[in-house]
Design a protein around this motif. Structure first.
Motif, PDB file in Angstrom:
ATOM      1  N   ASN A  18      -3.180  87.615 119.354  1.00  0.00           N
ATOM      2  CA  ASN A  18      -1.953  86.950 118.923  1.00  0.00           C
ATOM      3  C   ASN A  18      -0.692  87.795 118.906  1.00  0.00           C
ATOM      4  OD1 ASN A  18      -2.580  84.304 118.706  1.00  0.00           O
ATOM      5  ND2 ASN A  18      -3.620  84.607 116.764  1.00  0.00           N
ATOM      6  N   ASP A  71      -9.905  79.442 115.079  1.00  0.00           N
ATOM      7  CA  ASP A  71      -9.601  78.225 115.827  1.00  0.00           C
ATOM      8  C   ASP A  71      -9.478  78.474 117.322  1.00  0.00           C
ATOM      9  OD1 ASP A  71      -9.120  76.338 113.482  1.00  0.00           O
ATOM     10  OD2 ASP A  71      -7.941  78.108 113.025  1.00  0.00           O
ATOM     11  N   SER A  72      -9.344  79.729 117.713  1.00  0.00           N
ATOM     12  CA  SER A  72      -9.305  79.955 119.156  1.00  0.00           C
ATOM     13  C   SER A  72     -10.688  80.375 119.676  1.00  0.00           C
ATOM     14  CB  SER A  72      -8.214  80.960 119.530  1.00  0.00           C
ATOM     15  OG  SER A  72      -8.495  82.198 118.970  1.00  0.00           O
ATOM     16  N   ASP A 103      -3.201  77.066 116.011  1.00  0.00           N
ATOM     17  CA  ASP A 103      -4.430  76.762 116.759  1.00  0.00           C
ATOM     18  C   ASP A 103      -5.356  75.755 116.096  1.00  0.00           C
ATOM     19  OD1 ASP A 103      -3.928  78.468 118.946  1.00  0.00           O
ATOM     20  OD2 ASP A 103      -4.479  80.195 117.726  1.00  0.00           O
ATOM     21  N   THR A 158      -6.830  72.496 115.221  1.00  0.00           N
ATOM     22  CA  THR A 158      -6.619  71.216 115.910  1.00  0.00           C
ATOM     23  C   THR A 158      -7.070  70.029 115.056  1.00  0.00           C
ATOM     24  OG1 THR A 158      -8.833  71.350 116.825  1.00  0.00           O
ATOM     25  CG2 THR A 158      -7.055  72.245 118.180  1.00  0.00           C
TER      26      THR A 158
END
Ligand code: 5AD
Ligand code: SF4
Length: 492
Positions: free
Chosen positions: A187, A232-233, A291, A293
């Motif tokens: 990031n 989340d990634s 990220d 969702t």
């Protein structure tokens, strides 16, 4: 990022306590190691991987560093203060070495990666320096250091996830365990040293994650926390299309709309873990607001055993500062994300990380942080003042121009507001009944149990006449609260 302990409020409490492992059967091993961990939950999880590698190589754990052949410190670089704490500890341990001259001292983790050979050469504090991706080389490094050579391995890897290593649980309550699902971070938040100390992001094979969670469940654990710098990634691509069918969930499950079925997303993974057993609670940390969702939120809502709690660090409430931080979302975007979470899961707990006094922060920016906290109604936050870290984007591009007194005053205001928000959140829980997973005796009394609600709040309640045990679920009605703890009574 993620923290092992559910501490609230302040910089000083952010660093995890040092801990020493339980003593495993000493007769099984001919040498002893002692390990202390600092910083985030990832470090504590890594120490359990290190323990496994050492066990395989004839080292058993000891709680007493004075009798250890090998003393390891798993370190944190996130703020300067974290590094100072470790240096102080290393200096103390150095003195032990005078009495026990055969003992080797090794530094692991983020400080090892950041400072590399410096700790060994210039400061002569340690015998071994081992970065977060180099733990498999520990046995060789121990041999090298034992013959007086410089033992350093700080190579970062693009694919190391230690997927095949079964962690040896250290100092665990036997109920809640941490499972690492990915390593590194791509990031590049401008204040953060993690991308430099932990390298590129990579996801772990879901089969090995499910296996580890299932093993934990079978040995009595009732909660797993899936760990990653940015869960989340999580994204794993199978070499064999068929192999992504795990636990009845396939990667192209309709709930994710995920393409041709070759990839496993975080939402897929969460579902796979949730399906191991309804009695196994699932948590995760940390989420990046950009990220997380709807798929993840709907999966959380669908499974009762996925805890309704999201750690969603905001860092700042000012769009201008967020941009300088390279967070890639605006104030409005973040607030909309919080609203969406509450829309899908009205009972969801939310917590945050907040930095006071980032470069160029004005009073107006600071007010934006206070007002975004009000909007988000955080149950809890980890709060820090900005600490410049060498090599980061912010250190290279911006001046650390907010005077310390102002940083501290702003942090103080943030902490005060968070205390008020936590209290408000607790007051709202009075009169409600929660399903609590019992983790053990309360700290104060063995007549009381301590456990957590799905929202991650600590609840303490008297055992009364009920024959319960840790690892069991019980309904508890809350009637009071003190500080960060709810007080309740078992609902018969
Ligand atoms: N100064 C202060 N806080 C920081 N964090 C990360 N880097 C810094 C820094 N240089 C905080 C962020 C992050 C948490 C783990 O630590 O809030 O989310
Ligand atoms: Fe650091 Fe940002 Fe990565 Fe978290 S997401 S580890 S704050 S760079």
């Amino acid at each position: 990022m993620l923290e092992r302990m559910n501490h609230t409020m302040h910089e000083e409490t952010r660093q995890g306590e040092a801990y020493a492992p339980f003593v495993n059967d000493p007769s099984a091993y001919n040498k002893k190691f002692y390990i202390e961990s600092y910083g985030c939950a990832m470090n504590f999880a890594d120490s359990e991987i290190v323990a496994s590698i050492l066990n395989e190589n004839g080292f058993g754990a000891t709680r007493n560093f004075e009798e250890a052949d090998l003393i390891l410190i798993n370190t944190c670089s996130i703020r300067e203060k974290a590094e100072q704490t470790v240096r102080k500890r290393l200096t103390e341990l150095r003195k032990v070495k005078k009495h026990n001259s055969g003992a080797l001292i090794g530094v692991l983790g983020c400080m090892a990666e950041r400072l590399k050979g410096k700790l060994l050469e210039e400061e002569k504090l340690v015998d071994m320096v081992v970065g977060p991706d180099a733990y498999r080389s520990l046995p060789d490094l121990i041999t090298e250091a034992g013959t007086g050579q410089k033992a350093v391995n700080v190579l970062l890897s693009r694919d190391e996830t230690y997927a095949d290593i079964s962690p040896v649980r250290l100092d665990s309550n036997g109920v809640a365990g941490f499972v690492s699902i990915m390593r590194g971070c791509n990031n590049m938040c401008s204040f953060c040293v993690v991308p430099f100390t932990r390298g590129r992001e990579r996801s772990r094979d879901p089969h090995s994650i499910i296996r580890e969670c299932t093993d934990l469940f079978n040995s009595g654990y009732r909660e797993v926390t899936l760990l990653g710098q940015n869960v989340d990634s999580y994204y794993w691509v199978s070499e064999n299309l068929n192999s992504t069918q795990i636990n009845g969930v396939s990667a192209n499950s309709p709930s994710t709309g995920g393409g041709r079925g070759e990839a496993v997303t975080f939402a897929n993974l969460l579902e796979m873990v949730a399906m191991i057993d309804p009695l196994l609670r699932v948590r995760f940390s940390t989420s990046h607001p950009k990220d997380i969702t709807d798929d993840v939120l709907f999966t959380m809502a669908k499974y009762e055993n996925i805890c309704k709690y999201i750690h969603l660090p905001v860092q700042s409430g000012s769009t201008r500062v967020l941009q300088l931080m390279n967070r890639t979302y605006t104030r409005e975007w973040y607030m909309a994300k919080v609203d969406r979470i509450m829309e899908i899961m009205p009972d969801c707990g939310i917590s945050s990380d907040i930095i006071a006094g980032f470069c160029t922060e004005t009073e107006e920016d600071h007010q934006d942080t206070l007002s975004i906290m009000q909007h988000s109604k955080y149950d809890m936050s980890y709060m820090f003042f900005y600490s410049e870290r060498p090599g980061t984007l912010a250190a290279r591009r911006y001046q650390d121009d907010i005077p310390e007194a102002i940083k501290k005053r702003r942090l103080d205001e943030i902490v005060k507001l968070q205390n008020a928000l936590s209290r408000e959140s607790n007051l709202k829980d009075l009169g409600k009944t929660f399903k609590v997973l019992i983790e053990g005796n309360s700290k104060r009394s063995d007549q009381d149990w301590m456990g957590r609600s799905s929202q991650n709040k600590v609840i303490v309640f008297p055992k009364e006449q009920y024959q319960l045990n840790k690892g069991q679920y019980v309904m508890v009605k809350v009637h009071d609260c003190t500080g960060a703890t709810l007080i309740g009574k078992i609902e018969p």
